[in-house]
Design an enzyme around this catalytic site. Structure first.
Site, PDB file in Angstrom:
ATOM      1  N   ASN A 178       0.855  -1.189   0.000  1.00  0.00           N
ATOM      2  CA  ASN A 178       0.000   0.000   0.000  1.00  0.00           C
ATOM      3  C   ASN A 178       0.892   1.242   0.000  1.00  0.00           C
ATOM      4  O   ASN A 178       1.459   1.599   1.032  1.00  0.00           O
ATOM      5  CB  ASN A 178      -0.891  -0.051   1.260  1.00  0.00           C
ATOM      6  CG  ASN A 178      -1.749   1.191   1.398  1.00  0.00           C
ATOM      7  OD1 ASN A 178      -1.817   2.028   0.494  1.00  0.00           O
ATOM      8  ND2 ASN A 178      -2.414   1.309   2.540  1.00  0.00           N
ATOM      9  N   TRP A 179       1.013   1.858  -1.149  1.00  0.00           N
ATOM     10  CA  TRP A 179       1.938   2.997  -1.282  1.00  0.00           C
ATOM     11  C   TRP A 179       1.371   4.282  -0.682  1.00  0.00           C
ATOM     12  O   TRP A 179       2.059   5.284  -0.588  1.00  0.00           O
ATOM     13  CB  TRP A 179       2.298   3.228  -2.764  1.00  0.00           C
ATOM     14  CG  TRP A 179       3.045   2.101  -3.398  1.00  0.00           C
ATOM     15  CD1 TRP A 179       3.448   0.932  -2.806  1.00  0.00           C
ATOM     16  CD2 TRP A 179       3.494   2.027  -4.764  1.00  0.00           C
ATOM     17  NE1 TRP A 179       4.115   0.140  -3.718  1.00  0.00           N
ATOM     18  CE2 TRP A 179       4.159   0.792  -4.923  1.00  0.00           C
ATOM     19  CE3 TRP A 179       3.395   2.883  -5.865  1.00  0.00           C
ATOM     20  CZ2 TRP A 179       4.717   0.393  -6.136  1.00  0.00           C
ATOM     21  CZ3 TRP A 179       3.940   2.499  -7.079  1.00  0.00           C
ATOM     22  CH2 TRP A 179       4.598   1.260  -7.213  1.00  0.00           C
ATOM     23  N   LYS A 180       0.096   4.251  -0.313  1.00  0.00           N
ATOM     24  CA  LYS A 180      -0.560   5.430   0.291  1.00  0.00           C
ATOM     25  C   LYS A 180      -0.324   6.661  -0.597  1.00  0.00           C
ATOM     26  O   LYS A 180      -0.328   6.539  -1.820  1.00  0.00           O
ATOM     27  CB  LYS A 180      -0.086   5.643   1.734  1.00  0.00           C
ATOM     28  CG  LYS A 180      -0.250   4.358   2.549  1.00  0.00           C
ATOM     29  CD  LYS A 180      -0.105   4.555   4.030  1.00  0.00           C
ATOM     30  CE  LYS A 180      -0.289   3.210   4.728  1.00  0.00           C
ATOM     31  NZ  LYS A 180      -0.264   3.298   6.176  1.00  0.00           N
ATOM     32  N   SER A 213       3.077  -2.222  10.419  1.00  0.00           N
ATOM     33  CA  SER A 213       4.522  -2.262  10.627  1.00  0.00           C
ATOM     34  C   SER A 213       5.150  -3.613  10.300  1.00  0.00           C
ATOM     35  O   SER A 213       6.058  -4.078  10.989  1.00  0.00           O
ATOM     36  CB  SER A 213       4.875  -1.827  12.060  1.00  0.00           C
ATOM     37  OG  SER A 213       4.434  -0.499  12.282  1.00  0.00           O
ATOM     38  N   GLU A 271      -7.007   4.370   7.464  1.00  0.00           N
ATOM     39  CA  GLU A 271      -6.907   5.822   7.244  1.00  0.00           C
ATOM     40  C   GLU A 271      -8.181   6.373   6.598  1.00  0.00           C
ATOM     41  O   GLU A 271      -8.549   7.525   6.817  1.00  0.00           O
ATOM     42  CB  GLU A 271      -5.653   6.125   6.408  1.00  0.00           C
ATOM     43  CG  GLU A 271      -4.397   5.998   7.272  1.00  0.00           C
ATOM     44  CD  GLU A 271      -3.218   5.331   6.589  1.00  0.00           C
ATOM     45  OE1 GLU A 271      -3.120   5.369   5.360  1.00  0.00           O
ATOM     46  OE2 GLU A 271      -2.382   4.744   7.317  1.00  0.00           O
ATOM     47  N   GLU A 296      -5.675  -5.156  10.417  1.00  0.00           N
ATOM     48  CA  GLU A 296      -4.652  -4.133  10.656  1.00  0.00           C
ATOM     49  C   GLU A 296      -4.988  -3.358  11.922  1.00  0.00           C
ATOM     50  O   GLU A 296      -5.785  -2.402  11.871  1.00  0.00           O
ATOM     51  CB  GLU A 296      -4.601  -3.161   9.475  1.00  0.00           C
ATOM     52  CG  GLU A 296      -4.258  -3.810   8.163  1.00  0.00           C
ATOM     53  CD  GLU A 296      -3.732  -2.774   7.182  1.00  0.00           C
ATOM     54  OE1 GLU A 296      -2.547  -2.859   6.836  1.00  0.00           O
ATOM     55  OE2 GLU A 296      -4.493  -1.879   6.791  1.00  0.00           O
ATOM     56  N   HIS A 356      -9.758   0.925   4.484  1.00  0.00           N
ATOM     57  CA  HIS A 356      -8.450   1.040   5.149  1.00  0.00           C
ATOM     58  C   HIS A 356      -8.597   1.943   6.379  1.00  0.00           C
ATOM     59  O   HIS A 356      -9.394   2.882   6.376  1.00  0.00           O
ATOM     60  CB  HIS A 356      -7.407   1.608   4.183  1.00  0.00           C
ATOM     61  CG  HIS A 356      -6.037   1.612   4.785  1.00  0.00           C
ATOM     62  ND1 HIS A 356      -5.589   2.650   5.571  1.00  0.00           N
ATOM     63  CD2 HIS A 356      -5.049   0.686   4.775  1.00  0.00           C
ATOM     64  CE1 HIS A 356      -4.363   2.353   5.993  1.00  0.00           C
ATOM     65  NE2 HIS A 356      -4.014   1.171   5.530  1.00  0.00           N
ATOM     66  N   GLY A 361       2.692  -1.119   4.395  1.00  0.00           N
ATOM     67  CA  GLY A 361       2.729   0.291   4.028  1.00  0.00           C
ATOM     68  C   GLY A 361       4.164   0.750   3.822  1.00  0.00           C
ATOM     69  O   GLY A 361       4.759   0.576   2.755  1.00  0.00           O
ATOM     70  N   GLY A 362       4.760   1.311   4.886  1.00  0.00           N
ATOM     71  CA  GLY A 362       6.094   1.907   4.798  1.00  0.00           C
ATOM     72  C   GLY A 362       7.128   1.033   4.103  1.00  0.00           C
ATOM     73  O   GLY A 362       7.855   1.500   3.213  1.00  0.00           O
ATOM     74  N   GLY A 380       2.015   2.197  10.753  1.00  0.00           N
ATOM     75  CA  GLY A 380       2.926   3.325  10.604  1.00  0.00           C
ATOM     76  C   GLY A 380       3.599   3.735  11.904  1.00  0.00           C
ATOM     77  O   GLY A 380       4.205   4.799  11.987  1.00  0.00           O
TER      78      GLY A 380
HETATM   79  P1  PGA Z   1       2.564   0.220   7.712  1.00  0.00           P
HETATM   80  O1  PGA Z   1       1.115   0.412   7.007  1.00  0.00           O
HETATM   81  O2  PGA Z   1       3.149  -1.048   7.161  1.00  0.00           O
HETATM   82  O3  PGA Z   1       3.335   1.448   7.320  1.00  0.00           O
HETATM   83  O4  PGA Z   1       2.315   0.126   9.174  1.00  0.00           O
HETATM   84  C1  PGA Z   1       0.257  -0.690   6.809  1.00  0.00           C
HETATM   85  C2  PGA Z   1      -1.009  -0.235   6.137  1.00  0.00           C
HETATM   86  O5  PGA Z   1      -1.503   0.854   6.420  1.00  0.00           O
HETATM   87  O6  PGA Z   1      -1.575  -0.960   5.284  1.00  0.00           O
END
Ligand code: PGA
Length: 261
Positions: A11-13, A217, A101, A171, A99, A238-239, A177
């Site tokens: 997930n590149w956000k 994470s 967010e 999640e 998601h 994500g990251g 994050g």
């Molecule tokens: P993260 O994000 O790996 O940066 O914690 C995961 C996600 O939001 O899908």
């Protein structure tokens, strides 16, 4: 070991640009050459779906394309929104739904999440339904209750015949994050209970076939340990998905699990 195929999502956000997105996609596709036992999907921002689709196709389409969100209406006067058919037209096959967010920063509720999920299935996309508790909810001992509510509401109206295109991502919000990862034991416990709820909704045979990813994470260093748990069928990353080499290492860890015991 269950026969579910592991799946890893990147997930590149709201990161990358046209050039860095293309080169990241190329690096991932190259790194995965020959790795057959895992499904891999990248989720770039909307404007980069097409350029990333081009790169993935040049590498044989081994890595799939997904979008981070959609709007449930097929078309119309909905300024700023993007429909399922537009995503398919750009080469996306998967879509993230609900998601954390979207839920907690952009205010999507369970009803919105459900409408989007149904629209994705109806259009022929492969939705990834994201669920998970906040820190406050976890500390109040409400983890399973929150996951159950989000699953029951999110999957309302979904039939067992549509389940073969469904992925769930557990999640925990406090792990996204933050660098704090759920322990493999905690992830397994929550995901095992989530599978029980899915079984209640769609039948236990169907629930056994649905991949449940862990997200929050995930890194190269903790992926293998997480993915050895029986109900952790890969990860939503994500990251660490923005670093090609590390993301490929995570996919490799999931592929090892996919080989079975
Ligand atoms: P993260 O994000 O790996 O940066 O914690 C995961 C996600 O939001 O899908």
């Amino acid at each position: 070991m269950a026969e579910r195929r592991p799946i890893v999502g990147g997930n590149w956000k709201m990161h990358t640009n046209r050039q860095t997105g293309r080169s990241l996609a190329g690096e991932v596709a190259q790194g995965l050459a020959g790795l057959e036992t895992v499904d891999v999907v990248v989720f770039p921002p909307f404007p980069y779906l097409l350029p990333v689709a081009e790169v993935l196709a040049e590498h044989g389409g081994r890595v799939k394309l997904g979008a981070q969100d959609l709007y449930h209406e097929p078309e119309g006067a909905f300024t700023g929104e993007v429909s399922a058919s537009m995503l398919l037209d750009c080469g996306a096959e998967y879509v993230l739904i609900g998601h954390s967010e979207r839920r907690h920063v952009l205010g999507e509720d369970d009803t919105t999440v459900n409408i989007k999920l149904l629209a994705a299935l109806e259009a022929g996309l492969w939705p990834v339904l994201c669920i998970g508790e906040t820190l406050e909810q976890r500390e109040a001992g409400r983890t399973d209750e929150v996951n159950e509510r989000q699953l029951r509401a999110g999957l309302r109206g979904v039939g067992p015949d549509q389940a073969d295109r469904l992925t769930i991502a557990y999640e925990p919000v406090w792990a996204i994050g933050t660098g704090k990862t759920a322990t493999p034991e905690d992830a397994q416990a929550a995901q095992h209970r989530a599978r029980g709820v899915i079984g209640d909704l769609l039948g236990s045979g169907v629930a056994e076939t649905i991949p449940i990813q862990y997200g929050g994470s995930v890194k190269g260093a903790n992926a293998a340990d997480l993915f050895t748990r029986p109900d952790v069928d890969g990860g939503l990353v994500g990251g660490a998905s923005l670093k090609g080499e590390e993301f490929v290492a995570i996919c490799r860890a999931a592929a090892e699990r996919g080989r079975g015991d």
